[in-house]
Motif scaffolding. Structure first.
Motif, PDB file in Angstrom:
ATOM      1  N   GLY A  46     -60.404 -10.424 -18.406  1.00 29.51           N
ATOM      2  CA  GLY A  46     -60.451 -10.749 -19.831  1.00 29.51           C
ATOM      3  C   GLY A  46     -61.705 -10.226 -20.498  1.00 29.51           C
ATOM      4  N   ALA A  47     -62.851 -10.386 -19.831  1.00 35.72           N
ATOM      5  CA  ALA A  47     -64.112  -9.888 -20.393  1.00 35.72           C
ATOM      6  C   ALA A  47     -64.102  -8.359 -20.477  1.00 35.72           C
ATOM      7  N   LEU A  81     -49.103 -11.826 -14.382  1.00 38.68           N
ATOM      8  CA  LEU A  81     -48.353 -11.279 -15.513  1.00 38.68           C
ATOM      9  C   LEU A  81     -48.871 -11.845 -16.837  1.00 38.68           C
ATOM     10  N   GLU A  82     -49.185 -13.128 -16.836  1.00 40.85           N
ATOM     11  CA  GLU A  82     -49.738 -13.779 -18.022  1.00 40.85           C
ATOM     12  C   GLU A  82     -51.089 -13.158 -18.400  1.00 40.85           C
ATOM     13  N   ASN A  87     -54.168  -9.987 -22.174  1.00 43.12           N
ATOM     14  CA  ASN A  87     -55.233  -8.999 -22.399  1.00 43.12           C
ATOM     15  C   ASN A  87     -54.697  -7.654 -22.860  1.00 43.12           C
ATOM     16  N   PHE A  88     -53.413  -7.616 -23.241  1.00 46.21           N
ATOM     17  CA  PHE A  88     -52.791  -6.417 -23.798  1.00 46.21           C
ATOM     18  C   PHE A  88     -52.930  -5.209 -22.881  1.00 46.21           C
ATOM     19  N   LEU A  89     -52.673  -5.423 -21.592  1.00 43.56           N
ATOM     20  CA  LEU A  89     -52.805  -4.346 -20.610  1.00 43.56           C
ATOM     21  C   LEU A  89     -51.443  -3.722 -20.319  1.00 43.56           C
ATOM     22  N   VAL A 106     -52.423   0.167 -11.472  1.00 43.26           N
ATOM     23  CA  VAL A 106     -53.378   0.779 -12.384  1.00 43.26           C
ATOM     24  C   VAL A 106     -53.059   0.180 -13.745  1.00 43.26           C
ATOM     25  N   LEU A 107     -54.010  -0.579 -14.262  1.00 39.65           N
ATOM     26  CA  LEU A 107     -53.858  -1.255 -15.545  1.00 39.65           C
ATOM     27  C   LEU A 107     -54.813  -0.639 -16.559  1.00 39.65           C
ATOM     28  N   THR A 108     -54.381  -0.524 -17.791  1.00 38.12           N
ATOM     29  CA  THR A 108     -55.244   0.012 -18.840  1.00 38.12           C
ATOM     30  C   THR A 108     -54.942  -0.700 -20.155  1.00 38.12           C
TER      31      THR A 108
END
Length: 180
Positions: A46-47, A81-82, A87-89, A106-108
């Motif tokens: 989140g940060a 998933l939440e 965090n709009f990933l 791989v998350l962005t």
């Protein structure tokens, strides 16, 4: 209260003038990790997601997640998933990385920031496929003419307080449902 340790590494890749920085994170989530360590990891995510450009990769060990349907059987998997949604990933791996499951992610937070994703043969004695991808810096220079709101930076406490000050009965008096 001491923070639960997580197996993660975060780095800032300094961009040239006008290109902006990228936060890159690598993490390993053991399959038997507890809820407290998960929550600590989700706070870190989140940060980091507040940065302009984030790429997070790692082995998250949630074999029951169906990324196509954004669904999972286990509570811990639904929590991931939440976190991704909150965090709009975007998750960019589409093929299984280990024994038919998508464990390595791989998350962005920027669509188009990660491209040319390929799964390669495993490295050494690992039983996971190697993931190769490019971070596309050019996406940072493109400016949209559309104004978009960044709800991650919103002060919802202030918003709730301001809405609470309105005398709604009086403000909506004499109006029908549609006008209200």
């Amino acid at each position: 209260m001491d923070e639960e340790p997580t197996e993660s590494l975060w780095v800032r890749i300094k961009g040239s003038a006008g290109a902006g920085d990228i936060i890159a994170g690598v993490c390993y989530r053991p399959s038997d990790q507890g809820d407290q360590a998960d929550e600590a990891l989700y706070r870190q995510i989140g940060a980091a997601s507040c940065s302009q450009a984030l790429v997070l990769m790692g082995d998250f060990n949630h074999p029951d997640i169906c990324w196509r349907d954004n669904a999972a059987e286990r509570k811990q998997s639904r929590k991931l998933l939440e976190c991704v949604d909150d965090n709009f990933l975007f998750q960019v791996i589409e093929e299984p990385t280990r024994r038919g499951a998508v464990l390595d992610l791989v998350l962005t937070n920027k669509e188009g920031l990660v491209g040319d994703v390929k799964l390669k043969v495993s490295l050494g004695c690992s039983d996971h496929e190697m993931v190769e991808f490019k971070i596309l810096r050019a996406v940072r220079r493109a400016r949209s003419k559309l104004t978009t709101l960044d709800f991650r930076r919103a002060d919802f406490g202030l918003f709730r307080d301001l809405l609470g000050r309105i005398l709604w009965d009086k403000a909506l008096e004499g109006r029908g449902a549609q006008d209200s």
